[in-house]
Enzyme design. Structure first.
Site, PDB file in Angstrom:
ATOM      1  N   TYR A 120     -27.576   1.592  21.998  1.00 47.91           N
ATOM      2  CA  TYR A 120     -28.785   1.027  21.373  1.00 47.91           C
ATOM      3  C   TYR A 120     -29.850   0.682  22.412  1.00 47.91           C
ATOM      4  O   TYR A 120     -31.001   1.116  22.319  1.00 47.91           O
ATOM      5  CB  TYR A 120     -28.448  -0.205  20.535  1.00 47.91           C
ATOM      6  CG  TYR A 120     -29.665  -0.782  19.852  1.00 47.91           C
ATOM      7  CD1 TYR A 120     -30.196  -0.156  18.731  1.00 47.91           C
ATOM      8  CD2 TYR A 120     -30.317  -1.908  20.351  1.00 47.91           C
ATOM      9  CE1 TYR A 120     -31.333  -0.653  18.108  1.00 47.91           C
ATOM     10  CE2 TYR A 120     -31.449  -2.404  19.741  1.00 47.91           C
ATOM     11  CZ  TYR A 120     -31.957  -1.781  18.624  1.00 47.91           C
ATOM     12  OH  TYR A 120     -33.082  -2.265  18.020  1.00 47.91           O
ATOM     13  N   TYR A 134     -17.761  10.038  26.801  1.00 50.69           N
ATOM     14  CA  TYR A 134     -18.399  10.948  25.855  1.00 50.69           C
ATOM     15  C   TYR A 134     -19.894  11.020  26.175  1.00 50.69           C
ATOM     16  O   TYR A 134     -20.640  10.081  25.924  1.00 50.69           O
ATOM     17  CB  TYR A 134     -18.157  10.439  24.433  1.00 50.69           C
ATOM     18  CG  TYR A 134     -18.631  11.354  23.326  1.00 50.69           C
ATOM     19  CD1 TYR A 134     -19.135  12.633  23.568  1.00 50.69           C
ATOM     20  CD2 TYR A 134     -18.551  10.939  22.007  1.00 50.69           C
ATOM     21  CE1 TYR A 134     -19.552  13.453  22.541  1.00 50.69           C
ATOM     22  CE2 TYR A 134     -18.956  11.749  20.956  1.00 50.69           C
ATOM     23  CZ  TYR A 134     -19.457  13.002  21.231  1.00 50.69           C
ATOM     24  OH  TYR A 134     -19.878  13.809  20.198  1.00 50.69           O
ATOM     25  N   LYS A 155     -15.931  14.400  27.739  1.00 42.80           N
ATOM     26  CA  LYS A 155     -16.438  15.427  26.837  1.00 42.80           C
ATOM     27  C   LYS A 155     -17.933  15.500  27.087  1.00 42.80           C
ATOM     28  O   LYS A 155     -18.649  14.513  26.878  1.00 42.80           O
ATOM     29  CB  LYS A 155     -16.173  15.096  25.370  1.00 42.80           C
ATOM     30  CG  LYS A 155     -16.827  16.115  24.416  1.00 42.80           C
ATOM     31  CD  LYS A 155     -16.731  15.704  22.955  1.00 42.80           C
ATOM     32  CE  LYS A 155     -17.457  16.723  22.080  1.00 42.80           C
ATOM     33  NZ  LYS A 155     -17.429  16.344  20.641  1.00 42.80           N
ATOM     34  N   THR A 192     -18.765  12.307  16.618  1.00 43.70           N
ATOM     35  CA  THR A 192     -20.032  12.591  15.948  1.00 43.70           C
ATOM     36  C   THR A 192     -19.794  13.376  14.667  1.00 43.70           C
ATOM     37  O   THR A 192     -20.299  13.024  13.588  1.00 43.70           O
ATOM     38  CB  THR A 192     -20.954  13.383  16.886  1.00 43.70           C
ATOM     39  OG1 THR A 192     -21.134  12.650  18.097  1.00 43.70           O
ATOM     40  CG2 THR A 192     -22.308  13.626  16.242  1.00 43.70           C
TER      41      THR A 192
END
Length: 283
Positions: free
Chosen positions: A109, A139, A169, A46
């Site tokens: 999405y 993630y 994470k 990110t």
């Protein structure tokens, strides 16, 4: 290869004046972070504006990092993508470069797809790669993806692919969730997505943190890790308090633009102020 552990920076991607990844500056920043105490580097996440980069840009920039002398074994590249084939292609390139693992976003999405659809996506990545070297880290960042990687789904993936689906994470900021993951999945590598939870994660059996603000807090975060490892609890507590305060001061602003302003100030390189749209400079 041993999996990552400790303090990892979610590495910023410097951009040139044409808003392309600046490969020289990127490699230099990675070397600087390792010298400042980072155990490893999570590139193309990110913070690295990865979802503003094309697949080819990510592949070419990863190759340039390794050619620039950044040790591949210290990298945990983000390889998530909405397209299954893109995730596979990026993950294969990371393994071939020598990375010990990949950090994979869920396909973000479509919403409301359910655990079966998410399981199929990660299972297809594993099966299509068919590589014994693969260590896949999930993630979890629901505030960005709108997708919940719940404990039942994670447990199902770990049971289906033991030793391959290796860790996570967790950027949810949910302390209870982190502690539950550490407790319920003791052989699963848990990284907090913020260094504010570094000490708690380590004490609960987690591996450490993968954090955006470690781009500028790496030395202090490493001191927390080392104090904990040496059993210096009072020192670790005091250092963690300073680290938490520093993180909070940065989080008061949009984090990626703020970090790039800080990097421009620290390095006297104004190119750090370049951001790909839709991100904007601080006023």
């Amino acid at each position: 290869m041993a999996g990552p552990k400790g303090v990892l920076a979610a590495v910023l991607t410097p951009m040139d004046q044409d808003l392309n990844p600046d490969r020289r500056a990127f490699a230099a920043h990675c070397h600087r972070l390792l010298a400042a105490g980072c155990h490893g580097l999570s590139v193309f996440g990110t913070t690295g504006e990865a979802n503003s980069l094309s697949v080819n840009e990510r592949l070419d920039t990863l190759e340039a990092l390794v050619e620039g002398g950044v040790p591949a074994e210290r990298l945990l590249p983000g390889t998530g993508a909405c397209a299954l084939t893109d995730a596979v292609r990026l993950s294969r390139a990371a393994l071939e470069a020598g990375a010990p693992g990949v950090l994979v976003l869920p396909p973000f999405y479509y919403k409301g797809v359910g655990d079966d659809g998410l399981f199929r996506f990660f299972a297809e990545v594993v099966e299509r790669l068919g590589d014994d070297r693969l260590r896949l880290y999930l993630y979890h960042i629901p505030q960005m993806t709108g997708i919940d990687l719940g404990l039942p789904l994670i447990s199902r993936l770990v049971d289906a692919y033991p030793g391959v689906v290796a860790g996570t994470k967790d950027s949810s900021g949910d302390r209870d969730r982190l502690m539950t993951l550490c407790r319920e999945l003791p052989d699963f590598s848990v990284f907090a997505g913020t260094e504010t939870l570094l000490l708690e994660t380590l004490r609960s059996g987690g591996e450490g943190c993968i954090s955006a603000t470690v781009n500028v807090t790496s030395r202090l975060a490493r001191q927390v890790y080392d104090a904990h490892a040496l059993g210096k609890d009072d020192d670790a507590e005091a250092l963690q308090e300073r680290l938490t305060q520093l993180r909070a001061s940065i989080e008061a602003y949009p984090v990626i633009p703020a970090l790039k302003v800080l990097m421009a100030d620290l390095t006297d390189e104004e190119a750090w102020l370049n951001l790909r749209p839709p991100l904007s400079d601080l006023d």
